[in-house]
Design a protein around this motif. Sequence first.
Motif, PDB file in Angstrom:
ATOM      1  N   PHE A 170       0.829  -1.209   0.000  1.00  0.00           N
ATOM      2  CA  PHE A 170       0.000   0.000   0.000  1.00  0.00           C
ATOM      3  C   PHE A 170       0.864   1.260   0.000  1.00  0.00           C
ATOM      4  O   PHE A 170       0.646   2.182  -0.794  1.00  0.00           O
ATOM      5  N   LYS A 182     -10.378   0.967  -1.398  1.00  0.00           N
ATOM      6  CA  LYS A 182      -9.311   0.641  -2.351  1.00  0.00           C
ATOM      7  C   LYS A 182      -9.722   1.040  -3.766  1.00  0.00           C
ATOM      8  O   LYS A 182      -8.955   1.687  -4.491  1.00  0.00           O
ATOM      9  N   LEU A 241      -1.733  -1.540  -6.008  1.00  0.00           N
ATOM     10  CA  LEU A 241      -2.869  -1.514  -5.095  1.00  0.00           C
ATOM     11  C   LEU A 241      -3.798  -2.702  -5.306  1.00  0.00           C
ATOM     12  O   LEU A 241      -4.467  -3.165  -4.365  1.00  0.00           O
TER      13      LEU A 241
END
Length: 421
Positions: free
Chosen positions: A24, A84, A195
């Motif tokens: 991340f 996300k 990601l």
Amino acid sequence: MEKNSTTPSADSMYVRWRSNTAWFLSSQTVSLFGSSLTQFAIIWYVTLATSSGVMLMISSLCSFLPQILISMLAGVWADRHNRKYLIMIADGSIALSTLILAIIFLCGYKELWLLFAVSAVRSIGAGVQTPAVSAMIPQIVPKDKLMRINGINGTIQSLTMLISPAVSGAVLSMAGLEAAFFIDVITAVIGISILLRIPVTKVERASTQQNAGALDDLKYGLRYTWNHKFLRVFLGFYAVMMFLVTPAALLTPLMTTRSFGDEVWMLTANEMVWSLGSVIGGLLVAMWGGFKNRLYTLALGTVIFGLFTMSLGFAGIFWVYLLLLLITGLTMPLISSPSMVLLQETVEPDMQGRVFGLVQIVSAAAVPLGMAVFGPMADSIKVERLLIATGILMALLGASMLLSRSLREGGNCAHEKKDQL
């Protein structure tokens, strides 16, 4: 320990949190580098092309105002949807608008209004992305590791801001603005791809909010913040803090030119020393982890920042000034990291997007307001005196945090919640 509904499995989260966090932070670092590089390139392009303060003002407004306006609604989205994917959509939208602009520029159409329009789109994307990022961190990081991870994240951001201006200038001078645009697109694609590796699901909403609309969520978020005594008081302190930071953060180049000299290396040293101090401070916070009660760390950082800001006003020798500026920048992570962790530990998971949206509005609005007040004052009052005055006020603000019953109780509550996990 309660089952965490924000990830596929609480047990798997704690087993894999290090790798998920590393991925991340890597994705956000790559994305931030491209965005920062491009933003500096746009500012310098407008400066070189127009030499106009009005044009720079318009460029700045396009870069920051949309972010302020979208922040609260973005916080609602962060609580309603998978954070996300929200980050990925925001990053992708920024990259797409930048790619279109790069192609138009390559075709020879280089109107400034296009730069302003895309800067506004990029600002909206940043406004959507920022609260989602802040709210996603506690989804993948155990609460007892939040201070260290926020310290590492702050270090990475400071390091990026230290490097990106130099890289941006090199790219702009050797390859042109279009190259900076394409770098931003490439870094966004890389960041989104990284990601994708992280397993994050949508936060489970409270039963009372499951059938609510977006406007209802917005109203509920405002009521929640106002009725939450700790948050209400904390945001008030935070707004004053960000306002008082303005002279130390933005007026020191003016002080350098007036008191020490207007040579380019002096201005460069002024900027780099502050950023270097922030990098070192972030590393120290990451290694130390702060006091168990985050409020103590925040209060200590605010007092130290105030004292060294005040000391800048008494520095009569340039190298002494740079040393004090280094230490002043070093204390900034002692303010930013515990502030974020206090909110991440205190606010309910399904409310964090909206709360961080408010925090973004406060922080984004405080700096222009500070410049509107302190900028004109700097033309009639020496910057040194402004630094002394705001430094004293910052130190008093830090000490007064410990006198606030609401803040103390909120800090203790967050500490107790963390210990129960």
